[in-house]
Scaffold this motif. Structure first.
Motif, short mmCIF file in Angstrom:
data_model
loop_
_atom_site.label_atom_id
_atom_site.label_comp_id
_atom_site.label_asym_id
_atom_site.label_seq_id
_atom_site.Cartn_x
_atom_site.Cartn_y
_atom_site.Cartn_z
N ASN A 1 35.95 12.99 -9.54
CA ASN A 1 34.53 12.71 -9.73
C ASN A 1 34.06 11.74 -8.65
N VAL A 2 32.79 11.40 -8.68
CA VAL A 2 32.20 10.58 -7.63
C VAL A 2 32.80 9.17 -7.63
N ALA A 3 33.01 8.60 -8.81
CA ALA A 3 33.53 7.23 -8.90
C ALA A 3 34.93 7.14 -8.31
N SER A 4 35.81 8.06 -8.66
CA SER A 4 37.16 8.01 -8.12
C SER A 4 37.16 8.36 -6.63
N GLY A 5 36.25 9.20 -6.19
CA GLY A 5 36.14 9.50 -4.76
C GLY A 5 35.72 8.29 -3.96
N PHE A 6 34.69 7.55 -4.46
CA PHE A 6 34.28 6.33 -3.77
C PHE A 6 35.36 5.27 -3.81
N LEU A 7 36.07 5.17 -4.92
CA LEU A 7 37.16 4.19 -5.03
C LEU A 7 38.23 4.47 -3.99
N LEU A 8 38.60 5.71 -3.84
CA LEU A 8 39.62 6.08 -2.88
C LEU A 8 39.10 5.96 -1.44
N ALA A 9 37.83 6.30 -1.20
CA ALA A 9 37.29 6.23 0.15
C ALA A 9 37.11 4.79 0.62
N ILE A 10 36.69 3.90 -0.27
CA ILE A 10 36.43 2.52 0.13
C ILE A 10 37.71 1.70 0.19
N LEU A 11 38.56 1.82 -0.82
CA LEU A 11 39.75 0.97 -0.88
C LEU A 11 40.95 1.53 -0.14
N GLY A 12 41.03 2.83 0.00
CA GLY A 12 42.15 3.42 0.73
C GLY A 12 43.42 3.42 -0.10
N ILE A 13 44.50 2.87 0.44
CA ILE A 13 45.80 2.88 -0.24
C ILE A 13 45.78 2.06 -1.53
N PRO A 14 45.16 0.87 -1.58
CA PRO A 14 45.07 0.18 -2.88
C PRO A 14 44.27 0.98 -3.91
N GLY A 15 43.27 1.73 -3.49
CA GLY A 15 42.54 2.60 -4.40
C GLY A 15 43.41 3.73 -4.91
N PHE A 16 44.27 4.25 -4.04
CA PHE A 16 45.23 5.28 -4.45
C PHE A 16 46.18 4.73 -5.50
N ALA A 17 46.66 3.50 -5.28
CA ALA A 17 47.56 2.87 -6.26
C ALA A 17 46.83 2.62 -7.58
N ALA A 18 45.56 2.23 -7.51
CA ALA A 18 44.79 2.00 -8.73
C ALA A 18 44.59 3.30 -9.50
N ALA B 1 47.81 4.09 -11.20
CA ALA B 1 48.02 3.19 -12.35
C ALA B 1 47.12 3.59 -13.51
N PHE B 2 45.88 3.93 -13.24
CA PHE B 2 44.97 4.38 -14.31
C PHE B 2 45.49 5.65 -14.97
N ALA B 3 45.97 6.59 -14.15
CA ALA B 3 46.44 7.86 -14.70
C ALA B 3 47.71 7.69 -15.52
N VAL B 4 48.58 6.81 -15.11
CA VAL B 4 49.84 6.64 -15.82
C VAL B 4 49.69 5.80 -17.08
N PHE B 5 48.94 4.70 -16.99
CA PHE B 5 48.90 3.75 -18.09
C PHE B 5 47.75 3.97 -19.06
N LEU B 6 46.77 4.79 -18.73
CA LEU B 6 45.66 5.01 -19.67
C LEU B 6 45.75 6.36 -20.32
#
Length: 86
Positions: free
Chosen positions: A61-78, A81-86
């Motif tokens: 979705n747009v939120a996860s796309g912006f998170l990955l585009a802006i943060l890069g590798i830390p966004g990928f890790a986030a 983490a969201f997918a595994v722990f939530l």
């Protein structure tokens, strides 16, 4: 419709008042951002397909796309983490 026309005219006038080097740098930064956003959606799509094999769902979705585009590798890790722990 009038608001869109006024916004476009205002943007064009603002660009005419700016220095040409600033405009070039601004358009270069925008093009880099749009490329990163497109690549982020491609990476999310691939992660969603690959995650389906192990039972992890990555939302595309747009939120996860912006998170990955802006943060890069830390966004990928986030996202992982969201997918595994939530």
């Amino acid at each position: 419709m009038k608001i869109i026309g006024i916004a476009i005219i205002g943007t064009v006038l603002l660009l005419l008042l700016m220095d040409k080097t600033k405009i070039k740098k601004l358009t270069e930064n925008l093009s880099v951002f749009w490329f990163r956003l497109a690549f982020a959606f491609l990476a999310l799509f691939i992660l969603n397909i690959a995650g389906g094999f192990v039972g992890i769902y990555f939302p595309v979705n747009v939120a996860s796309g912006f998170l990955l585009a802006i943060l890069g590798i830390p966004g990928f890790a986030a996202l992982i983490a969201f997918a595994v722990f939530l």
